[in-house]
Design a protein around this motif. Structure first.
Motif, PDB file in Angstrom:
ATOM      1  N   GLY A   1       4.619  23.899  10.667  1.00 14.41           N
ATOM      2  CA  GLY A   1       3.671  24.298   9.632  1.00 14.41           C
ATOM      3  C   GLY A   1       3.328  23.199   8.645  1.00 14.41           C
ATOM      4  N   THR A   2       3.800  21.976   8.895  1.00  9.69           N
ATOM      5  CA  THR A   2       3.426  20.861   8.028  1.00  9.69           C
ATOM      6  C   THR A   2       2.001  20.426   8.349  1.00  9.69           C
ATOM      7  OG1 THR A   2       4.177  19.115   9.524  1.00  9.69           O
ATOM      8  CG2 THR A   2       5.819  20.044   8.022  1.00  9.69           C
ATOM      9  N   ASN A   3       1.393  19.677   7.441  1.00  7.23           N
ATOM     10  CA  ASN A   3       0.024  19.213   7.671  1.00  7.23           C
ATOM     11  C   ASN A   3      -0.039  17.715   7.953  1.00  7.23           C
ATOM     12  OD1 ASN A   3       0.715  18.267   5.186  1.00  7.23           O
ATOM     13  ND2 ASN A   3      -1.018  19.147   4.076  1.00  7.23           N
ATOM     14  N   LEU A   4       1.091  17.096   8.262  1.00 10.07           N
ATOM     15  CA  LEU A   4       1.118  15.655   8.502  1.00 10.07           C
ATOM     16  C   LEU A   4       0.581  15.329   9.891  1.00 10.07           C
ATOM     17  CD1 LEU A   4       4.645  14.782   7.045  1.00 10.07           C
ATOM     18  CD2 LEU A   4       2.414  14.378   5.991  1.00 10.07           C
ATOM     19  N   ARG A   5      -0.266  14.307   9.963  1.00  4.31           N
ATOM     20  CA  ARG A   5      -0.837  13.904  11.249  1.00  4.31           C
ATOM     21  C   ARG A   5       0.122  13.041  12.067  1.00  4.31           C
ATOM     22  NH1 ARG A   5      -4.846  17.028  12.526  1.00  4.31           N
ATOM     23  NH2 ARG A   5      -5.424  15.446  14.071  1.00  4.31           N
TER      24      ARG A   5
ATOM     25  N   SER B   1       0.576   5.991   8.507  1.00  8.88           N
ATOM     26  CA  SER B   1       0.134   6.921   9.543  1.00  8.88           C
ATOM     27  C   SER B   1      -0.771   6.268  10.573  1.00  8.88           C
ATOM     28  CB  SER B   1      -0.600   8.095   8.881  1.00  8.88           C
ATOM     29  OG  SER B   1      -1.094   8.984   9.854  1.00  8.88           O
ATOM     30  N   ARG B   2      -0.414   6.463  11.837  1.00  9.21           N
ATOM     31  CA  ARG B   2      -1.224   5.960  12.952  1.00  9.21           C
ATOM     32  C   ARG B   2      -2.397   6.888  13.268  1.00  9.21           C
ATOM     33  NH1 ARG B   2       4.070   5.904  16.639  1.00  9.21           N
ATOM     34  NH2 ARG B   2       4.277   7.803  15.373  1.00  9.21           N
ATOM     35  N   TYR B   3      -2.349   8.126  12.776  1.00 13.54           N
ATOM     36  CA  TYR B   3      -3.286   9.139  13.259  1.00 13.54           C
ATOM     37  C   TYR B   3      -4.114   9.812  12.166  1.00 13.54           C
ATOM     38  CZ  TYR B   3      -0.091   8.554  17.184  1.00 13.54           C
ATOM     39  OH  TYR B   3       0.680   8.005  18.186  1.00 13.54           O
ATOM     40  N   ILE B   4      -4.011   9.371  10.930  1.00 18.49           N
ATOM     41  CA  ILE B   4      -4.749  10.037   9.857  1.00 18.49           C
ATOM     42  C   ILE B   4      -6.237   9.712   9.916  1.00 18.49           C
ATOM     43  CG2 ILE B   4      -4.356   8.223   8.137  1.00 18.49           C
ATOM     44  CD1 ILE B   4      -4.338  12.022   7.489  1.00 18.49           C
ATOM     45  N   THR B   5      -6.612   8.586  10.515  1.00 17.34           N
ATOM     46  CA  THR B   5      -8.033   8.224  10.641  1.00 17.34           C
ATOM     47  C   THR B   5      -8.410   8.001  12.107  1.00 17.34           C
ATOM     48  OG1 THR B   5      -7.500   5.884  10.282  1.00 17.34           O
ATOM     49  CG2 THR B   5      -8.158   7.174   8.346  1.00 17.34           C
ATOM     50  N   GLY B   6      -7.884   8.829  12.981  1.00 18.39           N
ATOM     51  CA  GLY B   6      -8.103   8.655  14.414  1.00 18.39           C
ATOM     52  C   GLY B   6      -6.819   8.226  15.088  1.00 18.39           C
TER      53      GLY B   6
ATOM     54  N   ARG C   1       0.824  -1.204   0.000  1.00 16.45           N
ATOM     55  CA  ARG C   1       0.000   0.000   0.000  1.00 16.45           C
ATOM     56  C   ARG C   1       0.862   1.260   0.000  1.00 16.45           C
ATOM     57  NH1 ARG C   1      -2.669   0.079   4.954  1.00 16.45           N
ATOM     58  NH2 ARG C   1      -4.096   1.653   4.142  1.00 16.45           N
ATOM     59  N   LEU C   2       1.935   1.244   0.773  1.00 11.16           N
ATOM     60  CA  LEU C   2       2.844   2.394   0.786  1.00 11.16           C
ATOM     61  C   LEU C   2       3.531   2.555  -0.563  1.00 11.16           C
ATOM     62  CD1 LEU C   2       4.580   2.123   4.289  1.00 11.16           C
ATOM     63  CD2 LEU C   2       2.778   3.688   3.599  1.00 11.16           C
TER      64      LEU C   2
ATOM     65  N   GLU D   1      -0.334  10.402   3.507  1.00 11.06           N
ATOM     66  CA  GLU D   1      -0.407   9.490   4.649  1.00 11.06           C
ATOM     67  C   GLU D   1      -1.348   8.336   4.328  1.00 11.06           C
ATOM     68  OE1 GLU D   1       0.019  11.363   8.766  1.00 11.06           O
ATOM     69  OE2 GLU D   1      -0.801  13.033   7.583  1.00 11.06           O
ATOM     70  N   VAL D   2      -0.851   7.140   4.539  1.00  5.72           N
ATOM     71  CA  VAL D   2      -1.618   5.917   4.307  1.00  5.72           C
ATOM     72  C   VAL D   2      -1.999   5.347   5.674  1.00  5.72           C
ATOM     73  CG1 VAL D   2      -1.531   3.583   3.350  1.00  5.72           C
ATOM     74  CG2 VAL D   2      -0.353   5.471   2.164  1.00  5.72           C
ATOM     75  N   PRO D   3      -3.272   5.178   5.967  1.00 10.58           N
ATOM     76  CA  PRO D   3      -3.657   4.707   7.307  1.00 10.58           C
ATOM     77  C   PRO D   3      -3.177   3.283   7.584  1.00 10.58           C
ATOM     78  CG  PRO D   3      -5.563   4.789   5.847  1.00 10.58           C
ATOM     79  CD  PRO D   3      -4.448   5.441   5.116  1.00 10.58           C
TER      80      PRO D   3
END
Length: 243
Positions: A152-156, A121-126, A105-106, A202-204
């Motif tokens: 100022g990045t938008n990464l979760r 990403s651990r936090y893109i969907t909660g 997936r990555l 970001e891939v959940p």
């Protein structure tokens, strides 16, 4: 050019290393593996050598003289992968906290969907973390929020260690100028890619705390990250050659 290389740093991972190599090599996509072992006294490197014989040309080993830090291990691996001609170079842990089944997936996010860099990403969907103490979950979650605020990045998930880089990202960043050795290394790489205006997605994923072996996490790692972020931001403002 070769397609995808998975870099796995190790220090005393004898409980996990054979299984993680098998899991990655047996994926449908052809992922090669580079183990960077920091002179593990438990025999991790010998297990890797046995796997090299089992999977010739797919598994590689770089042994270092001592425990030199996560960041320097990845930098060593990045340079090795670029020299060997890989198009995509990936990071993951040895302890199954990152599910090998998420590697395709990555890779697909970069190879097929046009990202320059993809982050598991651990936090893109909660909050998708299993078997961590609540205090550690909160520390990690709010650390990422802090990094977003300062940089100022938008990464979760700014501290994530499950990442796929396209070759051009690593070629654009001066790897000899990477400053941090611990988990702040993950923040630094993402911030520099963001500053270079690469497309990061970001891939959940679901992160599962290690079942075997011992965690390498300590309070000094968090201290480096907290103060290192401010240093990175100031350098990005006042230094022209910081990347």
């Amino acid at each position: 050019m070769k397609e995808a290389l998975v870099i796995i740093p190790t220090y005393n991972e004898i409980e996990n290393i054979a299984s993680i190599i098998d899991a990655v090599v047996n994926l449908q996509d052809n992922f090669d593996i580079l183990i960077i072992d920091d002179n593990s006294p438990d025999g991790t490197a010998q297990v890797v050598k046995d796997k090299m014989a089992q999977y010739p040309g797919r598994v590689h080993l770089e042994q270092r003289e001592g425990k030199l830090g996560l960041g320097t291990a990845y930098i060593h691996g990045f340079k090795w992968g670029l020299k060997e001609g890989y198009l995509y170079i990936m990071e993951m842990d040895a302890d199954f906290s990152h599910n090998p089944q998420d590697l395709p997936r990555l890779l697909n996010a970069c190879k097929e969907e046009g990202a320059d860099m993809s982050v598991g990403s651990r936090y893109i969907t909660g909050v998708n973390v299993v078997n961590w103490p609540m205090g550690r979950v909160l520390m990690s979650y709010f650390a990422s929020a802090y990094v977003r605020f300062v940089t100022g990045t938008n990464l979760r998930d700014t501290t994530a260690g499950f990442v796929c880089y396209s070759r051009k990202v690593l070629e654009a960043i001066n790897l000899d100028k990477i400053q941090f050795k611990g988990y702040a290394f993950q923040i630094e790489m993402k911030f520099k890619a963001f500053t270079k205006k690469f497309r990061i997605v970001e891939v959940p994923i679901i992160f599962i705390n290690r079942r075997l072996g011992t965690s390498k996490m300590n309070s000094g790692i968090f201290g480096e990250a907290m103060f290192g972020v401010i240093k990175l931001k100031l350098q990005s403002i006042f230094s022209k050659n910081w990347i």
